[in-house]
Structures are given as structure tokens and as C-alpha cells.
Design a protein around this motif. Structure first.
Motif, PDB file in Angstrom:
ATOM      1  N   MET A 172       0.818  -1.213   0.000  1.00 24.16           N
ATOM      2  CA  MET A 172       0.000   0.000   0.000  1.00 24.16           C
ATOM      3  C   MET A 172       0.852   1.264   0.000  1.00 24.16           C
ATOM      4  O   MET A 172       0.490   2.263  -0.638  1.00 24.16           O
ATOM      5  N   PHE A 173       1.990   1.232   0.695  1.00 22.41           N
ATOM      6  CA  PHE A 173       2.753   2.460   0.888  1.00 22.41           C
ATOM      7  C   PHE A 173       4.034   2.561   0.070  1.00 22.41           C
ATOM      8  O   PHE A 173       4.662   3.625   0.072  1.00 22.41           O
ATOM      9  N   THR A 174       4.427   1.519  -0.616  1.00 23.35           N
ATOM     10  CA  THR A 174       5.665   1.615  -1.392  1.00 23.35           C
ATOM     11  C   THR A 174       5.513   1.220  -2.852  1.00 23.35           C
ATOM     12  O   THR A 174       6.451   1.419  -3.628  1.00 23.35           O
ATOM     13  N   MET A 175       4.387   0.669  -3.245  1.00 22.46           N
ATOM     14  CA  MET A 175       4.201   0.232  -4.623  1.00 22.46           C
ATOM     15  C   MET A 175       3.283   1.193  -5.370  1.00 22.46           C
ATOM     16  O   MET A 175       2.143   1.429  -4.947  1.00 22.46           O
ATOM     17  N   PRO A 176       3.739   1.762  -6.489  1.00 24.47           N
ATOM     18  CA  PRO A 176       2.892   2.702  -7.232  1.00 24.47           C
ATOM     19  C   PRO A 176       1.613   2.060  -7.762  1.00 24.47           C
ATOM     20  O   PRO A 176       0.620   2.748  -7.973  1.00 24.47           O
ATOM     21  N   GLN A 177       1.636   0.728  -7.972  1.00 25.47           N
ATOM     22  CA  GLN A 177       0.419   0.070  -8.452  1.00 25.47           C
ATOM     23  C   GLN A 177      -0.737   0.236  -7.474  1.00 25.47           C
ATOM     24  O   GLN A 177      -1.897   0.284  -7.880  1.00 25.47           O
ATOM     25  N   ALA A 178      -0.418   0.324  -6.178  1.00 26.00           N
ATOM     26  CA  ALA A 178      -1.481   0.463  -5.185  1.00 26.00           C
ATOM     27  C   ALA A 178      -2.189   1.800  -5.313  1.00 26.00           C
ATOM     28  O   ALA A 178      -3.416   1.887  -5.186  1.00 26.00           O
ATOM     29  N   VAL A 179      -1.427   2.855  -5.540  1.00 30.32           N
ATOM     30  CA  VAL A 179      -2.030   4.186  -5.697  1.00 30.32           C
ATOM     31  C   VAL A 179      -2.965   4.215  -6.902  1.00 30.32           C
ATOM     32  O   VAL A 179      -4.026   4.836  -6.875  1.00 30.32           O
ATOM     33  N   GLN A 180      -2.567   3.529  -7.957  1.00 35.14           N
ATOM     34  CA  GLN A 180      -3.386   3.499  -9.169  1.00 35.14           C
ATOM     35  C   GLN A 180      -4.596   2.583  -9.019  1.00 35.14           C
ATOM     36  O   GLN A 180      -5.666   2.853  -9.567  1.00 35.14           O
ATOM     37  N   LEU A 181      -4.436   1.505  -8.254  1.00 35.44           N
ATOM     38  CA  LEU A 181      -5.501   0.517  -8.141  1.00 35.44           C
ATOM     39  C   LEU A 181      -6.583   0.930  -7.151  1.00 35.44           C
ATOM     40  O   LEU A 181      -7.782   0.808  -7.439  1.00 35.44           O
ATOM     41  N   VAL A 182      -6.205   1.412  -5.984  1.00 41.28           N
ATOM     42  CA  VAL A 182      -7.154   1.663  -4.890  1.00 41.28           C
ATOM     43  C   VAL A 182      -7.805   3.033  -5.065  1.00 41.28           C
ATOM     44  O   VAL A 182      -7.132   4.066  -5.093  1.00 41.28           O
ATOM     45  N   ASN A 243      -9.620   0.661  -9.432  1.00 42.43           N
ATOM     46  CA  ASN A 243      -9.466   0.978 -10.850  1.00 42.43           C
ATOM     47  C   ASN A 243      -8.480  -0.020 -11.440  1.00 42.43           C
ATOM     48  O   ASN A 243      -7.270   0.212 -11.473  1.00 42.43           O
ATOM     49  N   HIS A 244      -9.005  -1.153 -11.881  1.00 45.42           N
ATOM     50  CA  HIS A 244      -8.149  -2.241 -12.355  1.00 45.42           C
ATOM     51  C   HIS A 244      -7.581  -1.910 -13.738  1.00 45.42           C
ATOM     52  O   HIS A 244      -8.310  -1.391 -14.599  1.00 45.42           O
ATOM     53  N   PRO A 245      -6.297  -2.188 -13.981  1.00 42.59           N
ATOM     54  CA  PRO A 245      -5.697  -1.834 -15.275  1.00 42.59           C
ATOM     55  C   PRO A 245      -6.283  -2.599 -16.455  1.00 42.59           C
ATOM     56  O   PRO A 245      -6.190  -2.142 -17.598  1.00 42.59           O
ATOM     57  N   VAL A 246      -6.916  -3.744 -16.206  1.00 40.71           N
ATOM     58  CA  VAL A 246      -7.493  -4.548 -17.288  1.00 40.71           C
ATOM     59  C   VAL A 246      -9.010  -4.493 -17.272  1.00 40.71           C
ATOM     60  O   VAL A 246      -9.653  -4.288 -18.311  1.00 40.71           O
ATOM     61  N   HIS A 247      -9.612  -4.639 -16.105  1.00 38.18           N
ATOM     62  CA  HIS A 247     -11.066  -4.773 -15.997  1.00 38.18           C
ATOM     63  C   HIS A 247     -11.784  -3.469 -15.664  1.00 38.18           C
ATOM     64  O   HIS A 247     -13.012  -3.455 -15.549  1.00 38.18           O
ATOM     65  N   GLY A 248     -11.042  -2.384 -15.518  1.00 38.81           N
ATOM     66  CA  GLY A 248     -11.671  -1.103 -15.228  1.00 38.81           C
ATOM     67  C   GLY A 248     -12.123  -0.992 -13.782  1.00 38.81           C
ATOM     68  O   GLY A 248     -11.544  -1.602 -12.884  1.00 38.81           O
ATOM     69  N   ARG A 249     -13.174  -0.239 -13.550  1.00 38.40           N
ATOM     70  CA  ARG A 249     -13.653  -0.008 -12.183  1.00 38.40           C
ATOM     71  C   ARG A 249     -14.374  -1.244 -11.652  1.00 38.40           C
ATOM     72  O   ARG A 249     -15.303  -1.753 -12.288  1.00 38.40           O
ATOM     73  N   LEU A 250     -13.930  -1.703 -10.493  1.00 37.86           N
ATOM     74  CA  LEU A 250     -14.531  -2.848  -9.823  1.00 37.86           C
ATOM     75  C   LEU A 250     -14.926  -2.430  -8.412  1.00 37.86           C
ATOM     76  O   LEU A 250     -14.162  -1.742  -7.733  1.00 37.86           O
ATOM     77  N   VAL A 251     -16.094  -2.851  -7.976  1.00 37.54           N
ATOM     78  CA  VAL A 251     -16.576  -2.493  -6.642  1.00 37.54           C
ATOM     79  C   VAL A 251     -16.969  -3.771  -5.903  1.00 37.54           C
ATOM     80  O   VAL A 251     -17.683  -4.619  -6.444  1.00 37.54           O
ATOM     81  N   PHE A 252     -16.487  -3.887  -4.669  1.00 42.30           N
ATOM     82  CA  PHE A 252     -16.751  -5.064  -3.846  1.00 42.30           C
ATOM     83  C   PHE A 252     -17.254  -4.630  -2.473  1.00 42.30           C
ATOM     84  O   PHE A 252     -17.049  -3.500  -2.043  1.00 42.30           O
TER      85      PHE A 252
END
Length: 274
Positions: A172-182, A243-252
Motif C-alpha cells: 500500500m505504501f511503497t508500490m505505485p500500483q497500489a495508488v493506481q488501483l485503490v 481501478n483495475h488496469p485490465v477490468h476497469g472499475r470494480l466495486v466489492f
């Protein structure tokens, strides 16, 4: 890698709590300063030099001497009984998680809580993950993922897919993918730290936990800031958007389970919204 934060400062983050007594004092002071006189039925009175309640006012509400209460906040090694701590928790209007954290800091058992059981059977919990038809994973006490299914690996890009560090906070705090995903990363990240503070107090002095906290404090300005805030919260469910890079916006809807007798382990399930 340091992730961007909304607040920046040229000064270094405050050091981690040096002693249990100091940690207890810092925690009590932070919550005293957040509580207004009106919230506890006291008149606002003249202009106050400090935020929140005065030490004397909390001492009065708790039925203890102002000197003893002051020494507690100052981190002096004074004795604090479970009864006195319970009165402090009531006076400061602490939540359930905050109250539990207070008693752990003081190395006291909350008289309102039952004794924990000792039975341990984590294998069945790990085996359960593969049976769930939704993103699911199990976290240990440092929030390392012990087991996850294919759906979780597909969702959490940069954490549960490929070869990555499996710690949720490190992700969550060191990977840029987390900022883009969450979605709403700042709010979710702040909440995670508050939840981890509540979780980690029972094993705060364990080497793996200290190493994780020290490492994240050095690596992430945001983590250092959130940790220093002294916020405490229970791990809650609710809506989680990505905001998934392949599937777009996903809500759970997130659901978290703790196995009986092993509250340091968590089974997290994300149920897709229709």
C-alpha cells in the motif's frame, strides 16, 4: 520508493514510542486533546491555551489525582490499575478498539473482556481460501498474505500476482500500483494504518513487527504521518472500489473474518457488487 502525500514537511517524523509508559502517555494525551468540554458535559469556560480537555478535568472525571494523571501522560513509570484505566477509557470516550489498545499499552487486562482461549488450528483456515469463489486471502499478524486464491491474485496487481513482497502495508505504501488501483488511496491508506495500530499492539515489540513499522516509517512519508497521528480503528468491512488496469472499475463489499481463538489471523473476502 516514496509515494506522494498531500502534506509535506522538512522535519523528520517523530521517533517511534521509546517505552511503553511513554507510548501510553502519548496515546492518552492525543485523545484528551481531541475531546471537547461540551462532549463530556462541562462548560466551555474561558479561552483555552490547549485543545480539548485540560488534564485536571480528565482527572476529575476519572476520580484520580491531577498529579497522578499528569505523570501518566508524561510517561513516568507509575502504576496504573485496570480499574483506573477503565475510568480513563470511559472519560475519554474511547471506542472499543481504542480501549483495547489502551489496555495493551498498559500491559493490563481489560476487566470487561474475557480471557482469550489458546486453541490453534490455522491449517483449516488456509485451506478454506481455495473454496471461495471470490477474491480471498489470509493475513498474519504482520499483515503478510499467507494464502490467496486466483481471483485475489488477478485483482491485486503488484501484490498477490507474480513475485512481490506479500505484505499488505508494504504494498500500500511503497508500490505505485497500489495508488493506481485503490480508489481514494489517501483515505484507505490512513484507515489501514489505524487498523494496524490496533492489531499490532499485542505484539508491538516482536522483532518482525518493529522491523515492519521502522522500515515503512523510513520508506513512506505518508505512513510515518499516519502512524504518528495515534489513530486506532477496528478492521471493518464495507465498500471497496478499484481501478483495475485490465477490468476497469470494480466495486466489492469486503468481509473480514477472524477464526475462533486466533484473532491475529484474518480471512478477507471481497464480494462483487451486482
Amino acid at each position: 520508493m516514496r509515494l506522494p502525500s498531500k502534506e509535506t514537511s522538512g522535519s523528520a517524523p517523530p521517533p517511534l514510542d521509546a517505552t511503553p509508559a511513554r507510548a501510553l502517555g502519548d496515546f492518552i494525551r492525543a485523545h484528551r486533546e481531541r475531546l471537547s468540554p461540551m462532549a463530556v458535559g462541562l462548560p466551555p469556560g474561558p479561552r483555552r491555551r490547549t485543545p480539548g480537555l485540560r488534564r485536571e478535568e480528565v482527572a476529575q472525571l476519572c476520580g484520580v489525582s491531577p498529579t497522578w494523571y499528569t505523570w501518566i501522560e508524561q510517561g513516568r513509570p507509575v502504576s496504573a490499575s485496570a480499574d483506573a484505566l477503565a475510568r480513563i477509557a470511559v472519560a475519554l470516550q474511547l471506542s472499543r478498539a481504542e480501549r483495547a489498545y489502551l489496555f495493551e499499552l498498559a500491559a493490563q487486562r481489560d476487566p470487561a473482556e474475557p480471557d482469550p482461549a489458546a486453541q490453534d488450528a490455522p491449517a483449516a483456515l488456509l485451506q478454506t481460501v481455495a473454496l471461495i469463489d471470490a477474491p480471498a486471502y489470509v493475513l498474519d499478524r504482520q499483515w503478510n498474505a499467507l494464502r490467496w486464491n486466483a481471483q485475489a491474485a488477478s485483482l491485486f496487481v503488484g501484490w498477490l500476482d507474480g513475485e512481490h513482497d506479500r505484505n499488505l502495508l508494504t504494498y500500500m505504501f511503497t508500490m505505485p500500483q497500489a495508488v493506481q488501483l485503490v480508489v481514494d488511496w489517501e483515505t484507505r491508506a490512513r484507515r489501514l494504518v489505524a487498523e494496524f495500530r490496533a492489531d499490532s499492539i499485542r505484539h508491538l515489540n516482536d522483532a518482525p513487527t518493529r522491523a515492519l513499522i521502522d522500515g515503512l516509517t523510513s520508506a513512506s512519508d505518508a505512513f510515518a504521518r499516519f502512524w504518528a497521528s495515534q489513530d486506532v480503528g477496528e478492521r471493518e468491512g464495507g465498500e471497496r472500489a478499484f481501478n483495475h488496469p485490465v477490468h476497469g472499475r470494480l466495486v466489492f463489499d469486503q468481509i473480514t473474518f477472524k477464526p475462533a481463538h486466533r484473532e491475529d489471523l484474518k480471512l478477507v473476502i471481497l464480494v462483487g457488487q451486482s
